[in-house]
Design a protein around this motif. Structure first.
Motif, PDB file in Angstrom:
ATOM      1  N   ARG A  31       0.838  -1.214   0.000  1.00 53.53           N
ATOM      2  CA  ARG A  31       0.000   0.000   0.000  1.00 53.53           C
ATOM      3  C   ARG A  31       0.868   1.257   0.000  1.00 53.53           C
ATOM      4  O   ARG A  31       0.538   2.252  -0.649  1.00 53.53           O
ATOM      5  CB  ARG A  31      -0.915  -0.012   1.226  1.00 53.53           C
ATOM      6  CG  ARG A  31      -1.793   1.217   1.368  1.00 53.53           C
ATOM      7  CD  ARG A  31      -2.792   1.292   0.213  1.00 53.53           C
ATOM      8  NE  ARG A  31      -3.697   2.424   0.350  1.00 53.53           N
ATOM      9  CZ  ARG A  31      -3.396   3.669  -0.003  1.00 53.53           C
ATOM     10  NH1 ARG A  31      -2.211   3.943  -0.507  1.00 53.53           N
ATOM     11  NH2 ARG A  31      -4.279   4.646   0.149  1.00 53.53           N
ATOM     12  N   ILE A  70       8.131   5.084   4.801  1.00 54.39           N
ATOM     13  CA  ILE A  70       8.037   6.538   4.621  1.00 54.39           C
ATOM     14  C   ILE A  70       9.390   7.104   4.200  1.00 54.39           C
ATOM     15  O   ILE A  70       9.473   7.976   3.324  1.00 54.39           O
ATOM     16  CB  ILE A  70       7.558   7.203   5.943  1.00 54.39           C
ATOM     17  CG1 ILE A  70       6.116   6.806   6.248  1.00 54.39           C
ATOM     18  CG2 ILE A  70       7.691   8.713   5.855  1.00 54.39           C
ATOM     19  CD1 ILE A  70       5.128   7.183   5.189  1.00 54.39           C
ATOM     20  N   VAL A 126      -5.078  12.369   6.517  1.00 54.87           N
ATOM     21  CA  VAL A 126      -4.591  11.113   7.105  1.00 54.87           C
ATOM     22  C   VAL A 126      -3.997  10.220   6.024  1.00 54.87           C
ATOM     23  O   VAL A 126      -2.919   9.639   6.191  1.00 54.87           O
ATOM     24  CB  VAL A 126      -5.727  10.383   7.852  1.00 54.87           C
ATOM     25  CG1 VAL A 126      -5.330   8.939   8.151  1.00 54.87           C
ATOM     26  CG2 VAL A 126      -6.065  11.102   9.141  1.00 54.87           C
ATOM     27  N   ALA A 151      -0.738  11.629   4.734  1.00 56.45           N
ATOM     28  CA  ALA A 151       0.341  11.532   5.727  1.00 56.45           C
ATOM     29  C   ALA A 151       0.764  10.094   5.946  1.00 56.45           C
ATOM     30  O   ALA A 151       1.943   9.744   5.774  1.00 56.45           O
ATOM     31  CB  ALA A 151      -0.120  12.152   7.047  1.00 56.45           C
ATOM     32  N   TYR A 152      -0.186   9.246   6.304  1.00 61.02           N
ATOM     33  CA  TYR A 152       0.178   7.892   6.729  1.00 61.02           C
ATOM     34  C   TYR A 152       0.540   6.993   5.549  1.00 61.02           C
ATOM     35  O   TYR A 152       1.532   6.263   5.588  1.00 61.02           O
ATOM     36  CB  TYR A 152      -0.955   7.260   7.538  1.00 61.02           C
ATOM     37  CG  TYR A 152      -0.523   5.953   8.163  1.00 61.02           C
ATOM     38  CD1 TYR A 152       0.201   5.949   9.350  1.00 61.02           C
ATOM     39  CD2 TYR A 152      -0.791   4.737   7.551  1.00 61.02           C
ATOM     40  CE1 TYR A 152       0.643   4.762   9.916  1.00 61.02           C
ATOM     41  CE2 TYR A 152      -0.365   3.542   8.102  1.00 61.02           C
ATOM     42  CZ  TYR A 152       0.348   3.567   9.291  1.00 61.02           C
ATOM     43  OH  TYR A 152       0.788   2.396   9.831  1.00 61.02           O
ATOM     44  N   TYR A 153      -0.277   7.028   4.506  1.00 65.48           N
ATOM     45  CA  TYR A 153      -0.028   6.132   3.373  1.00 65.48           C
ATOM     46  C   TYR A 153       0.835   6.792   2.286  1.00 65.48           C
ATOM     47  O   TYR A 153       1.459   6.097   1.487  1.00 65.48           O
ATOM     48  CB  TYR A 153      -1.348   5.674   2.751  1.00 65.48           C
ATOM     49  CG  TYR A 153      -2.244   4.935   3.706  1.00 65.48           C
ATOM     50  CD1 TYR A 153      -1.828   3.759   4.316  1.00 65.48           C
ATOM     51  CD2 TYR A 153      -3.508   5.419   4.024  1.00 65.48           C
ATOM     52  CE1 TYR A 153      -2.643   3.073   5.201  1.00 65.48           C
ATOM     53  CE2 TYR A 153      -4.339   4.747   4.904  1.00 65.48           C
ATOM     54  CZ  TYR A 153      -3.900   3.573   5.492  1.00 65.48           C
ATOM     55  OH  TYR A 153      -4.710   2.904   6.376  1.00 65.48           O
ATOM     56  N   PHE A 202       3.711  12.043   3.168  1.00 62.91           N
ATOM     57  CA  PHE A 202       3.917  13.473   3.041  1.00 62.91           C
ATOM     58  C   PHE A 202       3.979  14.138   4.412  1.00 62.91           C
ATOM     59  O   PHE A 202       3.268  13.732   5.337  1.00 62.91           O
ATOM     60  CB  PHE A 202       2.783  14.101   2.216  1.00 62.91           C
ATOM     61  CG  PHE A 202       2.808  13.706   0.768  1.00 62.91           C
ATOM     62  CD1 PHE A 202       3.513  14.467  -0.155  1.00 62.91           C
ATOM     63  CD2 PHE A 202       2.160  12.566   0.339  1.00 62.91           C
ATOM     64  CE1 PHE A 202       3.551  14.089  -1.490  1.00 62.91           C
ATOM     65  CE2 PHE A 202       2.199  12.184  -0.988  1.00 62.91           C
ATOM     66  CZ  PHE A 202       2.900  12.938  -1.907  1.00 62.91           C
ATOM     67  N   LEU A 258       1.565  10.430  12.959  1.00 66.65           N
ATOM     68  CA  LEU A 258       1.269   9.915  11.613  1.00 66.65           C
ATOM     69  C   LEU A 258       2.516   9.776  10.755  1.00 66.65           C
ATOM     70  O   LEU A 258       2.434   9.336   9.607  1.00 66.65           O
ATOM     71  CB  LEU A 258       0.277  10.858  10.910  1.00 66.65           C
ATOM     72  CG  LEU A 258      -1.171  10.766  11.380  1.00 66.65           C
ATOM     73  CD1 LEU A 258      -1.956  11.999  10.927  1.00 66.65           C
ATOM     74  CD2 LEU A 258      -1.830   9.498  10.860  1.00 66.65           C
ATOM     75  N   GLY A 259       3.665  10.155  11.297  1.00 65.10           N
ATOM     76  CA  GLY A 259       4.893  10.111  10.509  1.00 65.10           C
ATOM     77  C   GLY A 259       4.993  11.277   9.555  1.00 65.10           C
ATOM     78  O   GLY A 259       5.724  11.208   8.569  1.00 65.10           O
ATOM     79  N   ALA A 260       4.254  12.353   9.834  1.00 64.93           N
ATOM     80  CA  ALA A 260       4.201  13.488   8.909  1.00 64.93           C
ATOM     81  C   ALA A 260       4.966  14.701   9.420  1.00 64.93           C
ATOM     82  O   ALA A 260       4.832  15.789   8.864  1.00 64.93           O
ATOM     83  CB  ALA A 260       2.747  13.886   8.642  1.00 64.93           C
ATOM     84  N   LEU A 288      -3.872   2.213  11.528  1.00 62.28           N
ATOM     85  CA  LEU A 288      -4.141   2.450  10.107  1.00 62.28           C
ATOM     86  C   LEU A 288      -3.459   1.403   9.228  1.00 62.28           C
ATOM     87  O   LEU A 288      -3.879   1.167   8.095  1.00 62.28           O
ATOM     88  CB  LEU A 288      -3.662   3.856   9.710  1.00 62.28           C
ATOM     89  CG  LEU A 288      -4.417   5.009  10.371  1.00 62.28           C
ATOM     90  CD1 LEU A 288      -3.704   6.329  10.129  1.00 62.28           C
ATOM     91  CD2 LEU A 288      -5.849   5.066   9.855  1.00 62.28           C
ATOM     92  N   VAL A 322      -5.492  -1.533   5.279  1.00 58.44           N
ATOM     93  CA  VAL A 322      -5.187  -1.671   3.854  1.00 58.44           C
ATOM     94  C   VAL A 322      -5.711  -3.015   3.335  1.00 58.44           C
ATOM     95  O   VAL A 322      -5.835  -3.973   4.099  1.00 58.44           O
ATOM     96  CB  VAL A 322      -3.671  -1.559   3.594  1.00 58.44           C
ATOM     97  CG1 VAL A 322      -3.136  -0.238   4.109  1.00 58.44           C
ATOM     98  CG2 VAL A 322      -2.926  -2.715   4.241  1.00 58.44           C
TER      99      VAL A 322
END
Lengths: 197, 245
Positions: A46, A92, A150, A153-155, A158, B17-19, B52, B56
């Motif tokens: 994903r 990421i 969301v 950011a998560y998938y 960014f 969120l790793g952002a 999250l 998927v």
């Protein structure tokens, strides 16, 4: 030293298997792999959208655990959550090394895939179906603007600053939407019956 | 609350969120290290964000990936040097009574243990084969002294010469101190290490132990994080190991 049988290992909790893995028990590691490789591979695919890249990422994450470069902390929740967190962080990092142009094109797809979490998934298996269903439902019921941030950011990997530019909304709004979205997801998970209301 | 606190609090959701950018991530972690409010909120947001991963569409990984991962692991295992045992530690006075009671006189040792410990359950969980090397035993032990609310859950694998101990009901400790687990040997206690306690739930923690041959019990004490020589704190939980070690 007499090793446990595989049948016995498969009855141990993840936390106990991790303790054995830390002592170089490759069969405990094998059990962990069999338990969690599917959800790990699914997340990797994903994130990266490419099967070979997903395989590389899954191998990287599992070997990080084996080599002890990642240490399990009970504060991070279950072993599966921990593994997926490692995989997500590394995924990421890889996403962010891809070209900005390609990433912006991906962003458009991600940001406007409004029905992403709601599509029926014929490939689903029982192993994580129930939990996945709750989380997907939580995602689907988010307001569109919260779901976008969301997903980006998560998938999509960014940063909040990049999302602000992509969506042309103030930075503070992006951060606020992220917090609201997570709080809303949390409530849905804690009280799944809300999803039917 | 400070301006820094308010600024960092805005970054908690992006960080979860790793952002967040790498610099922001460091800033968040640094602040959260000293701010219980932000630390707990960050953990809560992270646990939510981590779910999250489950949302998927599920795909079956190819068999070649399993083969590749396990082959890499086994290759590394063959080339890995044997672990080094920790050096023996100096014996401390408070252990001498325990070791003296437990070793030469098993019956008295049992009575002594019963006097100080409440064994809540002894479950021979996975003894499906007669070979003792394949046994897995689980024990739950209550704390003592000022830690009577504490529980230790021991998963003991004699065939692997290893154990995992999970603790619950521990009191939070002051910064700079931690819960240290000791292997009680006839010659004195040897540090196994500090319990990895949960940030979200400081009363819970887990630790793995190996090289248990000759160990009579595992004991938990609060210690300064810099102390690894010998126990100095009150023994809060003592978990006897089965005599088959």
């Amino acid at each position: 030293m007499n090793p446990l049988t595989m049948a016995q290992l498969t009855r141990l909790a993840d936390e106990d298997l991790i303790a054995l893995v830390e002592q170089s028990d490759d069969r405990a590691f094998e059990v962990l792999y069999d338990r969690h490789s599917r959800v790990a591979y699914s997340l990797a695919y994903r994130l990266l959208g490419d099967r070979q890249a997903a395989e590389d990422l899954v191998q990287d994450a599992f070997l990080a655990i084996w080599r002890g470069s990642a240490t399990y902390a009970i504060s991070r929740g279950s072993v599966r959550t921990w593994l997926l967190s490692i995989l997500h962080n590394r995924g990421i990092d890889r996403l962010r090394t891809s070209s900005a142009v390609a990433r912006r094109q991906e962003a458009l797809e991600i940001a406007y895939r409004a029905s992403d979490g709601a599509e029926p998934d014929v490939a689903d298996q029982a192993i994580v179906r129930e939990q996945a269903g709750v989380v997907r439902d939580a995602l689907v019921t988010l307001p569109e603007e919260q779901r976008q941030v969301v997903q980006l950011a998560y998938y999509g990997g960014f940063t909040h600053q990049e999302i602000s530019e992509l969506l042309s909304v103030p930075l503070g709004t992006v951060k606020s939407r992220m917090r609201l979205a997570l709080e809303r997801i949390r409530r849905r998970i804690d009280e799944p019956e809300l999803s039917t209301t | 609350m400070s301006i820094e606190h308010d600024d960092v609090r805005e970054l908690l959701a992006p960080a979860a969120l790793g952002a967040a950018t790498p610099a922001e991530q460091i800033r968040v972690e640094t602040h959260a290290g000293g701010c219980a409010v932000c630390r707990e909120e960050l953990e809560r947001l992270r646990l939510t964000a981590d779910t999250l991963a489950l949302a998927v569409p599920q795909l079956e990984p190819p068999p070649r990936l399993r083969e590749s991962v396990l082959a890499a692991v086994r290759e590394e295992l063959e080339n890995r040097p044997a672990s080094v045992r920790p050096p023996p530690r100096r014996r401390r006075a408070w252990w001498s009574g325990l070791t003296a009671l437990m070793r030469p006189r098993p019956l008295l040792a049992g009575l002594a243990a019963a006097a100080t410990l409440v064994v809540l359950g002894w479950n021979i969980a996975l003894q499906t084969r007669p070979d003792p090397g394949d046994e897995v035993t689980a024990t739950v032990v209550q704390g003592q002294g000022s830690a009577r609310q504490a529980r230790a859950h021991l998963i003991y694998l004699p065939g692997r010469d290893a154990a995992v101990v999970r603790f619950s009901g521990l009191e939070p400790l002051d910064p700079g101190t931690g819960y240290e687990l000791w292997a009680v040997r006839p010659e004195g206690p040897v540090s196994i290490g500090f319990v990895n306690t949960s940030i979200a739930n400081p009363g819970e923690g887990v630790i793995a132990a190996s090289d248990l041959a000759g160990v009579e019990a595992l004991a938990l004490t609060p210690e300064p994080l810099t102390n690894r020589a010998a126990p100095t704190g009150e023994k809060l939980v003592v978990v006897p190991l089965p005599e088959s070690v």
